[in-house]
Design a protein around this motif. Structure first.
Motif, PDB file in Angstrom:
ATOM      1  N   PHE A 197     -83.595  26.892  32.293  1.00 31.78           N
ATOM      2  CA  PHE A 197     -83.391  25.664  31.344  1.00 31.78           C
ATOM      3  C   PHE A 197     -83.191  24.352  31.998  1.00 31.78           C
ATOM      4  O   PHE A 197     -83.653  23.274  31.600  1.00 31.78           O
ATOM      5  CB  PHE A 197     -82.436  25.840  30.182  1.00 31.78           C
ATOM      6  CG  PHE A 197     -83.080  26.739  29.162  1.00 31.78           C
ATOM      7  CD1 PHE A 197     -83.508  26.202  27.907  1.00 31.78           C
ATOM      8  CD2 PHE A 197     -82.840  28.156  29.147  1.00 31.78           C
ATOM      9  CE1 PHE A 197     -84.070  26.895  26.991  1.00 31.78           C
ATOM     10  CE2 PHE A 197     -83.303  28.924  28.373  1.00 31.78           C
ATOM     11  CZ  PHE A 197     -83.919  28.465  27.060  1.00 31.78           C
ATOM     12  N   THR A 222     -78.878  17.763  32.923  1.00 35.05           N
ATOM     13  CA  THR A 222     -78.503  18.931  32.554  1.00 35.05           C
ATOM     14  C   THR A 222     -77.999  19.077  31.220  1.00 35.05           C
ATOM     15  O   THR A 222     -78.107  20.011  30.249  1.00 35.05           O
ATOM     16  CB  THR A 222     -77.385  19.782  33.396  1.00 35.05           C
ATOM     17  OG1 THR A 222     -76.492  18.932  33.712  1.00 35.05           O
ATOM     18  CG2 THR A 222     -78.482  20.134  34.647  1.00 35.05           C
ATOM     19  N   PRO A 279     -80.551  32.022  33.425  1.00 36.02           N
ATOM     20  CA  PRO A 279     -80.640  30.809  32.013  1.00 36.02           C
ATOM     21  C   PRO A 279     -80.444  29.571  32.438  1.00 36.02           C
ATOM     22  O   PRO A 279     -81.146  28.581  31.980  1.00 36.02           O
ATOM     23  CB  PRO A 279     -79.843  31.629  30.935  1.00 36.02           C
ATOM     24  CG  PRO A 279     -79.810  32.835  31.229  1.00 36.02           C
ATOM     25  CD  PRO A 279     -79.457  33.097  32.819  1.00 36.02           C
ATOM     26  N   TYR A 280     -79.361  29.190  33.263  1.00 34.35           N
ATOM     27  CA  TYR A 280     -78.978  27.719  33.403  1.00 34.35           C
ATOM     28  C   TYR A 280     -79.952  27.310  34.342  1.00 34.35           C
ATOM     29  O   TYR A 280     -80.676  26.128  34.290  1.00 34.35           O
ATOM     30  CB  TYR A 280     -77.766  27.907  34.273  1.00 34.35           C
ATOM     31  CG  TYR A 280     -77.491  26.280  35.041  1.00 34.35           C
ATOM     32  CD1 TYR A 280     -77.061  25.562  33.988  1.00 34.35           C
ATOM     33  CD2 TYR A 280     -77.624  26.216  36.353  1.00 34.35           C
ATOM     34  CE1 TYR A 280     -76.813  24.173  34.787  1.00 34.35           C
ATOM     35  CE2 TYR A 280     -77.449  24.929  36.832  1.00 34.35           C
ATOM     36  CZ  TYR A 280     -76.758  23.966  36.067  1.00 34.35           C
ATOM     37  OH  TYR A 280     -76.762  22.865  36.608  1.00 34.35           O
ATOM     38  N   ILE A 289     -75.842  22.167  28.958  1.00 33.09           N
ATOM     39  CA  ILE A 289     -75.646  23.522  29.759  1.00 33.09           C
ATOM     40  C   ILE A 289     -74.832  23.624  30.957  1.00 33.09           C
ATOM     41  O   ILE A 289     -74.816  24.493  31.632  1.00 33.09           O
ATOM     42  CB  ILE A 289     -77.091  24.153  30.036  1.00 33.09           C
ATOM     43  CG1 ILE A 289     -77.980  23.210  30.937  1.00 33.09           C
ATOM     44  CG2 ILE A 289     -78.074  24.528  28.769  1.00 33.09           C
ATOM     45  CD1 ILE A 289     -79.397  23.359  31.391  1.00 33.09           C
ATOM     46  N   CYS A 318     -78.870  26.555  24.655  1.00 35.69           N
ATOM     47  CA  CYS A 318     -80.166  26.078  25.405  1.00 35.69           C
ATOM     48  C   CYS A 318     -81.086  25.306  24.571  1.00 35.69           C
ATOM     49  O   CYS A 318     -81.652  24.463  25.184  1.00 35.69           O
ATOM     50  CB  CYS A 318     -80.994  27.171  26.210  1.00 35.69           C
ATOM     51  SG  CYS A 318     -79.852  28.151  27.478  1.00 35.69           S
ATOM     52  N   ASN A 329     -79.421  22.033  23.643  1.00 33.57           N
ATOM     53  CA  ASN A 329     -79.398  21.257  25.011  1.00 33.57           C
ATOM     54  C   ASN A 329     -80.731  20.353  24.886  1.00 33.57           C
ATOM     55  O   ASN A 329     -80.719  19.250  24.981  1.00 33.57           O
ATOM     56  CB  ASN A 329     -79.509  21.904  26.231  1.00 33.57           C
ATOM     57  CG  ASN A 329     -79.690  21.155  27.354  1.00 33.57           C
ATOM     58  OD1 ASN A 329     -78.656  20.227  27.664  1.00 33.57           O
ATOM     59  ND2 ASN A 329     -80.732  21.336  28.090  1.00 33.57           N
ATOM     60  N   LEU A 345     -76.296  31.965  23.800  1.00 31.36           N
ATOM     61  CA  LEU A 345     -76.997  31.524  24.701  1.00 31.36           C
ATOM     62  C   LEU A 345     -78.419  31.021  24.370  1.00 31.36           C
ATOM     63  O   LEU A 345     -78.736  29.902  24.884  1.00 31.36           O
ATOM     64  CB  LEU A 345     -77.360  32.675  25.695  1.00 31.36           C
ATOM     65  CG  LEU A 345     -78.132  32.300  26.999  1.00 31.36           C
ATOM     66  CD1 LEU A 345     -77.337  31.323  27.693  1.00 31.36           C
ATOM     67  CD2 LEU A 345     -78.458  33.492  28.058  1.00 31.36           C
ATOM     68  N   CYS A 346     -79.118  31.370  23.548  1.00 32.74           N
ATOM     69  CA  CYS A 346     -80.276  30.804  22.861  1.00 32.74           C
ATOM     70  C   CYS A 346     -79.944  29.553  22.324  1.00 32.74           C
ATOM     71  O   CYS A 346     -80.718  28.463  22.464  1.00 32.74           O
ATOM     72  CB  CYS A 346     -81.029  31.638  21.917  1.00 32.74           C
ATOM     73  SG  CYS A 346     -82.483  31.100  21.253  1.00 32.74           S
ATOM     74  N   LEU A 349     -72.851  26.701  31.397  1.00 30.78           N
ATOM     75  CA  LEU A 349     -73.141  27.947  31.833  1.00 30.78           C
ATOM     76  C   LEU A 349     -72.738  28.099  33.290  1.00 30.78           C
ATOM     77  O   LEU A 349     -72.332  29.050  33.988  1.00 30.78           O
ATOM     78  CB  LEU A 349     -74.706  28.085  31.886  1.00 30.78           C
ATOM     79  CG  LEU A 349     -75.114  28.374  30.355  1.00 30.78           C
ATOM     80  CD1 LEU A 349     -76.838  28.289  30.193  1.00 30.78           C
ATOM     81  CD2 LEU A 349     -74.716  29.354  29.741  1.00 30.78           C
TER      82      LEU A 349
END
Length: 628
Positions: free
Chosen positions: A364, A404, A360-361, A407, A562, A565, A558-559, A410
C-alpha cells in the motif's frame, strides 16, 4: 400446494424474462419503461433471495465473489479493451486515451447504472452495475435473515441506503445494494414459508392489477433502483414488492403447464451444465471451520479502528472526544498485538512480521508512492523526491513531504514487535528485567522524539510503544486472573477508568506528532485506557448484530486501515460531507470500508480456492466438459 421443483422453475423463468426486459428497456417506449421499472429489478432480487441458502460469511463471500464480482471485472476489462481498439482505429491521440483510462477507472469503481455528477462526474456502466449490487445484497441478506429483529435491521439498511444515496453516490453502488436487500430478504422468506406455492394465479392477477392501477394512477413508475431514485418513496417499495410476489406466483403457474414444465426442466439442466453447477464446489479453505478467536479482543480492535476513522473525520483537535480517542486508540492495537505475541526466536518473529505487517505496508505504500508521484509531478508541481517518504518511513511533512499517511502505524508496529522480541530474549523469564527494559526503551523513544526532528523507520515511536506491547503480553501471561478480577471487582475498573480520564484530560496523546502531554502520565493513562476498553469489550461482545459488525471490523483492521489510508489521502472527504453532521460522514466512510472488507475477503477466498487442489480440479473438469 405446488412442488418445490415447479416453484424453482417458475422463479427461473421469471428471472429470464426480467433480465430480457432490463436489457431491452432502453429501446422501448416510455409507457413500457414505466411498467418495467418497478417490476423487473425487484423481481430479480426477489428471485435470487428465493434461491439463496444461508451459509456462514466466510464460506459464502468467496463463492458469491466468484459468481458476481469476477464476471464484473472480466466484462469491464473486455469492454475497456474493445473501446480502446475502437478509439485507436478512429485515430485517437495518446492524451485522449489517457483521459479515457482515468475516466474508465472511476466508472468501474463507482459501478453506477446511470451517470453521476457527485463526488465525481462519471458515466454509468449500465446493466453491469447489477453484478456488484448482487454481490453485496446477497452477503447482507445472508447475514441478517433469521436473526433476531431481522426485519427491523433490514428496514434500517433500506433507510440508510435511501438517505445516504441523496448525499452522494458511494463506490460499487452500495446504497442500491442496501435498498434491494429488502426484496432479497422477502424472497428468502417466501421460500422458507412456502408463500408462493400457496397463492393461486387468480389471486395474484387480481391483486397485481388492482395495485398496478392505484400505483400508476398516482404517478408511479418513474422509479430507478439502479440509483435509488424513488419519487413515491415507500409507495414505490411496497408496490414493487407486491409486483414481485404476484409475478412469482404467475410465473410458477406458467411453469406448471405440461409443455412448459418439460421444456424448463431440460433448459435448467443445460444452464447448470454450462455454468458447472451440477456438482457441489468443495474447497478445504471454505469447508474448514474458522479458528476459535477471542471475540472480546476482536471487539476491542473493532472499537479501536472505528475510533480511528471517527477521529480523522471530526473537526477540532482540542475536542474532548478527540482527546479521549487519541489517549488510547493507537496504543490499543499495540496492546492487543502484545496479548497475542508468541514466544519464538527473533529470526522466526522477523520472518512472520515481514509477511504479516511489513508486506502490506510495502504494497500500500507503493500504491501511495505511485499515486503521489503522479499527483505531485503533474498537479502540484512537486519534485519526484517528495514521494520517497515511504522508503524512509516518513509520514508527514518533516523532511521530504508526506505520502504514507495513516499506514505509518504498520511500520511502527513492525519495529515494535522486533524490538520486544529482542527485549524478551534478553530478559528471559525475569519479569522485572523485561519491565525495566521496556520502561527504559519508552523513555529513550520519548527522548528521541523530543530532541530529533526526524527518526527513520519510526524507531522513536516503536521504542515508546514497547511498553504498551509489554503490558498486553503481561495480561496474556495472567489472563485468567485478569478476566476474573476485572469482571468481578468493579473497583478495579473504576480505578482504571479514573487513571485513563486523568491522562485524557491532560491533552491529546499523539505519538506520530510527538505529543506526549505530562509524560509519563499519558503513557500510564493509555495503558489504563486499553485495559478498560478490553474489559468492557468482554461485556459488549455478547450484544447481537451490533457486536457482530464490530467484531467483523476487528477481524479486518488491516484492510480497513489500508483502504482508509487511500480515502483520507486522495479523496476530498471533507468537501464531500462539508454540509453533513460528523456522524453521517462517519457512517458513509464506514460503509465504504465494510464493503471493501467484503471485496477483500472475496479476493482472498477466491485465490485460496484456486490454489487448492479441489479448486484446480473443479475448473479443469469444467473446462474439459465445455470443450467436450
Amino acid at each position: 400446494m405446488k412442488e418445490e421443483r415447479v416453484c424453482e422453475n417458475g422463479i427461473f423463468l421469471g428471472k429470464v424474462v426480467c433480465v430480457c426486459a432490463i436489457f431491452c428497456a432502453t429501446f422501448l417506449p416510455g409507457c413500457l419503461q414505466r411498467i418495467i421499472a418497478p417490476c423487473a429489478m425487484p423481481f430479480l432480487f426477489f428471485a435470487i433471495g428465493y434461491e439463496m441458502k444461508k451459509e456462514s460469511l466466510s464460506t459464502q463471500i468467496p463463492k458469491v465473489f466468484r459468481s458476481y464480482m469476477l464476471p464484473y471485472v472480466g466484462l469491464s476489462i473486455l469492454w475497456f479493451l474493445l473501446k480502446v481498439c475502437q478509439m485507436f482505429i478512429m485515430g485517437a491521440e495518446v492524451q485522449e486515451l489517457k483521459n479515457f483510462f482515468v475516466e474508465y477507472i472511476w466508472r468501474a469503481i463507482f459501478a453506477s447504472g446511470n451517470d453521476i455528477t457527485w463526488p465525481v462526474k462519471v458515466p454509468g456502466v449500465g446493466v453491469l452495475c447489477l453484478l456488484p449490487i448482487f454481490f453485496f445484497s446477497v452477503i447482507l441478506t445472508n447475514y441478517f435473515v433469521e436473526k433476531r429483529y431481522d426485519l427491523i435491521w433490514i428496514g434500517s439498511l433500506i433507510c440508510i441506503g435511501l438517505y445516504t444515496g441523496n448525499i452522494y453516490w458511494l463506490p460499487f453502488s452500495v446504497q442500491a445494494a442496501l435498498v434491494l436487500t429488502g426484496f432479497m430478504a422477502f424472497g428468502y422468506y417466501a421460500r422458507k414459508y412456502k408463500i408462493i406455492s400457496c397463492i393461486r394465479i387468480q389471486q395474484a392477477l387480481a391483486v397485481g392489477v388492482l395495485v398496478a392501477l392505484i400505483y400508476f394512477l398516482q404517478g408511479g413508475g418513474y422509479c430507478n433502483y439502479w440509483n435509488n431514485i424513488l419519487p413515491q418513496g415507500a409507495f414505490d417499495l411496497v408496490a414493487s414488492l407486491i409486483f414481485a410476489i404476484c409475478g412469482a406466483a404467475v410465473f410458477v403457474e406458467v411453469a406448471a403447464l405440461p409443455g412448459v414444465r418439460v421444456f424448463l426442466q431440460k433448459f435448467v439442466v443445460r444452464i447448470r451444465r454450462l455454468f458447472g453447477k451440477e456438482e457441489k464446489e468443495t474447497c478445504p479453505i471454505m469447508e474448514r471451520a474458522e479458528k476459535r478467536r477471542d471475540e472480546a479482543m476482536d471487539f476491542a480492535k473493532g472499537v479501536g479502528i472505528a475510533c480511528m476513522v471517527y477521529a480523522h473525520i471530526v473537526e477540532g483537535w482540542e475536542h474532548i472526544g478527540v482527546q479521549i480517542i487519541y489517549s488510547f486508540h493507537m496504543p490499543l492495537f499495540v496492546f492487543i498485538s502484545g496479548y497475542f505475541f508468541r514466544e519464538e526466536t527473533v529470526v522466526t518473529t522477523l520472518k512472520k512480521k515481514i509477511k504479516g505487517i511489513y508486506l502490506p505496508y510495502f504494497v500500500f505504500g507503493m500504491i501511495a508512492v505511485v499515486a503521489g508521484m503522479w499527483i505531485g509531478l503533474y498537479f502540484e508541481g512537486k519534485s519526484m523526491y517528495d514521494s520517497l517518504a515511504f522508503f524512509v518511513g516518513n509520514t508527514y511533512n518533516v523532511i521530504i513531504g508526506y505520502q504514507t499517511w495513516v499506514i505509518w502505524f504498520l511500520l511502527a508496529l513492525f519495529c515494535t514487535c522486533i524490538i520486544f522480541s529482542i527485549t524478551k530474549k534478553i530478559a528471559g523469564k525475569k519479569v522485572w528485567l523485561r519491565w525495566l527494559l521496556a520502561i527504559v526503551e519508552c523513555y529513550a523513544g520519548w527522548y528521541l522524539a523530543m530532541n530529533m526532528e526526524f527518526v527513520p523507520w519510526y524507531l522513536d515511536i516503536a521504542l515508546v510503544c514497547v511498553v504498551f506491547f509489554n503490558a498486553g503480553y503481561e495480561v496474556k501471561l495472567h489472563k485468567e486472573a485478569f478476566w476474573k478480577d476485572s469482571l468481578k471487582n468493579k473497583m478495579v475498573l473504576v480505578l482504571l477508568l479514573f487513571v485513563w480520564m486523568r491522562g485524557a484530560y491532560a491533552g491529546r496523546l499523539d505519538i506520530v506528532f510527538e505529543l506526549y502531554p505530562q509524560f509519563p502520565v499519558c503513557i500510564v493513562a493509555a495503558i489504563a485506557g486499553c485495559m478498560v476498553v478490553v474489559i468492557l469489550s468482554k461485556y459488549f461482545s455478547e450484544i447481537p448484530i451490533l457486536s457482530d459488525v464490530v467484531i467483523y471490523c476487528g477481524r479486518n483492521t488491516l484492510c480497513i486501515l489500508c483502504v482508509h489510508n487511500v480515502i483520507m489521502r486522495y479523496c476530498i472527504w471533507g468537501e464531500l460531507c462539508s454540509y453533513q453532521p460528523t456522524w453521517i460522514s462517519f457512517l458513509m466512510q464506514m460503509l465504504v470500508l465494510l464493503f471493501a472488507c467484503f471485496v477483500w475477503q472475496g479476493i482472498k477466498g477466491t485465490l485460496g480456492f484456486l490454489k487448492s487442489e479441489n479448486g484446480r480440479k473443479h475448473y479443469l473438469q469444467k473446462f474439459l466438459k465445455d470443450v467436450h
